[in-house]
Design a protein around this motif. Structure first.
Motif, PDB file in Angstrom:
ATOM      1  N   ARG A  83     -12.435   1.165   8.509  1.00 31.99           N
ATOM      2  CA  ARG A  83     -11.203   1.141   7.420  1.00 31.99           C
ATOM      3  C   ARG A  83     -11.719   1.679   6.071  1.00 31.99           C
ATOM      4  O   ARG A  83     -11.182   2.230   5.485  1.00 31.99           O
ATOM      5  N   VAL A 150       3.133   2.058  10.813  1.00 32.45           N
ATOM      6  CA  VAL A 150       3.328   1.215   9.596  1.00 32.45           C
ATOM      7  C   VAL A 150       2.861  -0.117   9.824  1.00 32.45           C
ATOM      8  O   VAL A 150       2.208  -0.740   9.108  1.00 32.45           O
ATOM      9  N   TYR A 151       3.459  -0.897  11.010  1.00 31.52           N
ATOM     10  CA  TYR A 151       3.133  -2.055  11.274  1.00 31.52           C
ATOM     11  C   TYR A 151       1.735  -2.429  11.599  1.00 31.52           C
ATOM     12  O   TYR A 151       1.119  -3.422  11.308  1.00 31.52           O
ATOM     13  N   VAL A 153      -0.957  -0.839  10.443  1.00 31.70           N
ATOM     14  CA  VAL A 153      -1.560  -1.091   9.194  1.00 31.70           C
ATOM     15  C   VAL A 153      -1.291  -2.524   8.155  1.00 31.70           C
ATOM     16  O   VAL A 153      -1.836  -3.052   7.575  1.00 31.70           O
ATOM     17  N   LEU A 154      -0.066  -2.632   8.474  1.00 35.59           N
ATOM     18  CA  LEU A 154       0.462  -4.062   7.712  1.00 35.59           C
ATOM     19  C   LEU A 154      -0.119  -5.118   8.378  1.00 35.59           C
ATOM     20  O   LEU A 154      -0.573  -6.207   7.790  1.00 35.59           O
ATOM     21  N   GLY A 156      -3.134  -4.981  10.190  1.00 33.58           N
ATOM     22  CA  GLY A 156      -4.330  -4.679  10.455  1.00 33.58           C
ATOM     23  C   GLY A 156      -5.522  -5.578   9.411  1.00 33.58           C
ATOM     24  O   GLY A 156      -5.170  -5.912   8.283  1.00 33.58           O
ATOM     25  N   LEU A 158      -5.817  -8.558   9.573  1.00 33.30           N
ATOM     26  CA  LEU A 158      -5.419  -9.879   9.549  1.00 33.30           C
ATOM     27  C   LEU A 158      -5.984 -10.661  10.705  1.00 33.30           C
ATOM     28  O   LEU A 158      -6.097 -10.147  11.786  1.00 33.30           O
ATOM     29  N   PRO A 219      -0.838   2.449  -0.270  1.00 33.45           N
ATOM     30  CA  PRO A 219      -0.999   1.182  -0.862  1.00 33.45           C
ATOM     31  C   PRO A 219      -1.500   0.007   0.160  1.00 33.45           C
ATOM     32  O   PRO A 219      -2.161  -0.930  -0.302  1.00 33.45           O
ATOM     33  N   LEU A 220      -0.998   0.251   1.307  1.00 31.21           N
ATOM     34  CA  LEU A 220      -1.242  -0.885   2.570  1.00 31.21           C
ATOM     35  C   LEU A 220      -2.685  -0.556   2.771  1.00 31.21           C
ATOM     36  O   LEU A 220      -3.365  -1.751   3.259  1.00 31.21           O
ATOM     37  N   LEU A 221      -3.244   0.670   2.732  1.00 28.22           N
ATOM     38  CA  LEU A 221      -4.708   0.810   3.142  1.00 28.22           C
ATOM     39  C   LEU A 221      -5.622   0.264   2.098  1.00 28.22           C
ATOM     40  O   LEU A 221      -6.675  -0.364   2.323  1.00 28.22           O
ATOM     41  N   GLU A 222      -5.221   0.294   0.844  1.00 27.22           N
ATOM     42  CA  GLU A 222      -6.066  -0.199  -0.100  1.00 27.22           C
ATOM     43  C   GLU A 222      -6.319  -1.592  -0.169  1.00 27.22           C
ATOM     44  O   GLU A 222      -5.366  -2.447   0.304  1.00 27.22           O
ATOM     45  N   GLU A 223      -7.366  -2.182  -0.842  1.00 30.82           N
ATOM     46  CA  GLU A 223      -7.550  -3.463  -0.838  1.00 30.82           C
ATOM     47  C   GLU A 223      -6.898  -4.207  -2.083  1.00 30.82           C
ATOM     48  O   GLU A 223      -7.193  -3.172  -3.147  1.00 30.82           O
ATOM     49  N   ALA A 224      -6.257  -4.887  -1.837  1.00 35.60           N
ATOM     50  CA  ALA A 224      -5.421  -5.487  -3.364  1.00 35.60           C
ATOM     51  C   ALA A 224      -6.497  -5.992  -4.219  1.00 35.60           C
ATOM     52  O   ALA A 224      -7.343  -6.717  -3.743  1.00 35.60           O
TER      53      ALA A 224
ATOM     54  N   GLU B 137      -3.124  -9.508  -1.508  1.00 39.72           N
ATOM     55  CA  GLU B 137      -2.945  -8.869  -0.124  1.00 39.72           C
ATOM     56  C   GLU B 137      -1.670  -9.589   0.722  1.00 39.72           C
ATOM     57  O   GLU B 137      -0.922  -8.482   1.118  1.00 39.72           O
ATOM     58  N   LYS B 140       1.314  -8.018  -1.243  1.00 34.61           N
ATOM     59  CA  LYS B 140       1.665  -6.424  -0.715  1.00 34.61           C
ATOM     60  C   LYS B 140       2.055  -6.261   0.377  1.00 34.61           C
ATOM     61  O   LYS B 140       3.056  -5.683   0.342  1.00 34.61           O
ATOM     62  N   ARG B 141       1.594  -6.869   1.385  1.00 31.41           N
ATOM     63  CA  ARG B 141       1.803  -6.633   2.532  1.00 31.41           C
ATOM     64  C   ARG B 141       3.480  -7.235   2.868  1.00 31.41           C
ATOM     65  O   ARG B 141       4.132  -6.406   3.590  1.00 31.41           O
TER      66      ARG B 141
END
Lengths: 224, 240, 43
Positions: A83, A150-151, A153-154, A156, A158, A219-224, B137, B140-141
């Motif tokens: 990832r 989509v879901y 990666v959402l 992913g 966790l 945005p979802l792939l990026e680390e927040a 995180e 965002k999600r």
């Protein structure tokens, strides 16, 4: 143009991994077959009932396989921190999404052909309205693959993602289940005219899912 | 201030109950006294939509960099949880009303189906929020998940107009914008909507404060864990 | 029962129980957390 080339690159990577690991071929497709067999047991192998319910049972089997295919698509990104590699690759998030969704869609097509053949033989279905069937299947598959990705990666990365994914994906793809089943039913009943509104619904869903995924994936792939 | 809010809510719910149960007449075409379920069923459904709308709005505000703040994330979560409670109630109440009027507990009608999907979409959203990752995180999600799930709200709301189904059309906001009921019934329905909206506001406020407490405790636990780790490493490092 | 009061009673009871229960749960959990935080502060 490089957007599509990048997408093809990602799709090629995923499909190459699947070709070498054979998880899709040796686990997901046989799983679809087992589900088709189980439905026959559940309905007590009543031929007329199976025959009537065939479109719904077929798509239920595909829907369950979507969960496995998407889970697998993101499991390969978890291993060896791939990832991070994907994130650092400099590829646009949207093209990564398109690539991964396309790879899932290709696997699903393969599964649909094989499971479909099993349904035709085991549930005693005579194929009619091939054009409608094909259009509905394409639109439904694109919608399923895009929503699933989509879901994927959402959820992913966790904890408890394996159990979370079905809860997120299945309610979201109920319109596909409805549209695909109804259009298949209409085609097999020999009234393909009734199928087109449902094919339109499937197409609209697929377009929306692809659009949403292309925007949200980066945005979802990026680390927040 | 909060006490006053709660008192107002309770009083207005009480007044609504009196009107709903004793003042309004039974209706022969709506299952006689079963029509009294309307004063719960319609407002709970409206609150469910409102709650998910607030969740979507708060999620947008979180996603927009200029307005990003942990407050929006917690508000989105609080509102979604209250919304799920109200959606569940809507389904149960509708079922209880459907049995005497339609003769069935459940019908696969577009409004019922889309509402049931709504319930599961937001259960998934709440599950996603509880997966224990960093606050950013999670924000965002869950914000993106909330926006996707919200797509079902207008579909559910308009389903009775789009498809001619068993479920009746909106009592107040229907195609012709004409209120289909009159007198004490209309008043009671309005009173019910107002008092349930107050209750929604109060519950979200309480749930939001609880979420802040939970968040604070998590942050403290993390701090303590880091402090312990640092201390432990000092002990290990010392002999070298 | 011909007027379906049974359904009405069930509906109003379930609503009261669900919303009341949810409210009490929030209150209890809030109080529990406040108390824990206060105890931790005293340490």
């Amino acid at each position: 143009m490089s957007f599509l080339r990048d997408a093809l690159l990602v799709a090629g990577k995923d499909l190459r991994i699947e070709r070498r690991s054979r998880v899709a071929l040796q686990q997901i497709i046989p799983f679809g077959g087992v589900v088709v067999m189980l439905f026959a047991f559940a309905l007590d192998s009543d031929r007329t009932l199976l025959h009537q319910a065939a479109p719904g049972l077929f798509w239920a089997a595909v829907l369950l396989a979507v969960l496995l295919a998407v889970g697998r698509s993101f499991a390969i990104e978890e291993a060896n921190r791939a990832r991070d590699g994907l994130r650092l690759s400099g590829l646009d998030g949207g093209s990564i999404f398109l690539g991964k969704a396309a790879a899932v869609a290709v696997e699903l097509f393969l599964l649909e052909v094989i499971v479909g053949a099993a349904v035709v033989v085991l549930y005693d279905v005579s194929v009619r309205g091939a054009v409608v069937l094909l259009c509905a299947a394409v639109a439904a598959t694109v919608g399923l693959a895009a929503t699933g990705t989509v879901y994927g990666v959402l959820a992913g990365g966790l904890r408890a993602r394996e159990t979370l994914l079905p809860l997120l994906v299945l309610p979201a793809v109920t319109p596909v289940m409805l549209g695909a089943t109804r259009s298949f039913q209409a085609a097999l009943d020999g009234t393909p005219g009734d199928a087109w509104p449902w094919v339109q619904l499937l197409t609209a869903f697929a377009v929306l899912a692809v659009a949403a995924g292309t925007v949200a994936f980066g945005p979802l792939l990026e680390e927040a | 201030m909060k006490r006053l809010f709660l008192a107002t809510t309770v009083v207005s719910l009480g007044v609504t109950a009196v009107f709903a149960l004793w003042v309004t007449p039974p209706r022969a075409d709506q299952g006689f006294d079963a029509v009294r379920l309307l004063y719960l069923h319609a407002p709970t459904a409206w609150i469910a939509y409102l709650a998910f709308g607030v969740t979507a709005l708060a999620s947008l505000l979180w996603l927009f960099p200029r307005t990003r703040s942990a407050t929006w994330d917690l508000l989105a979560g609080a509102s979604a949880e209250v919304g799920v409670v109200f959606t569940g109630l809507t389904l149960v109440l509708g079922s209880l009303w459907g049995r005497p009027t339609w003769g069935t507990w459940w019908e696969w009608d577009a409004r019922l189906t889309t509402t049931a999907i709504l319930f599961f979409l937001y259960l998934g959203y709440l599950a996603l929020r509880r997966t224990g990752t960093t606050a950013d995180e999670r924000g965002k999600r869950s914000a993106i998940a909330a926006l996707i799930a919200f797509a079902d709200v207008p579909v559910s709301y308009l389903s009775v107009t789009w498809w001619q189904t068993l479920h009746q059309q909106g009592t107040v906001f229907n195609e012709r914008l004409s209120v289909k009921i009159d007198g004490s019934m209309a008043f009671t329905l309005v009173a019910a909507v107002v008092s349930f909206t107050l209750l929604y506001g109060y519950l979200v406020l309480e749930r939001f404060e609880l979420a802040q407490l939970e968040e604070g405790r998590e942050a403290r636990e993390l701090e303590r864990a880091i402090a312990e780790r640092v201390r432990a490493e000092h002990v290990e490092v010392a002999p070298v | 029962m011909s007027h379906n009061w049974g359904f009405v009673t069930a509906g109003y009871s379930i609503t009261t129980a669900a919303l009341g229960g949810y409210f009490v749960w929030i209150r209890l959990r809030t109080r529990h957390l406040r108390r824990t935080l206060r105890d931790e502060n005293r340490d």
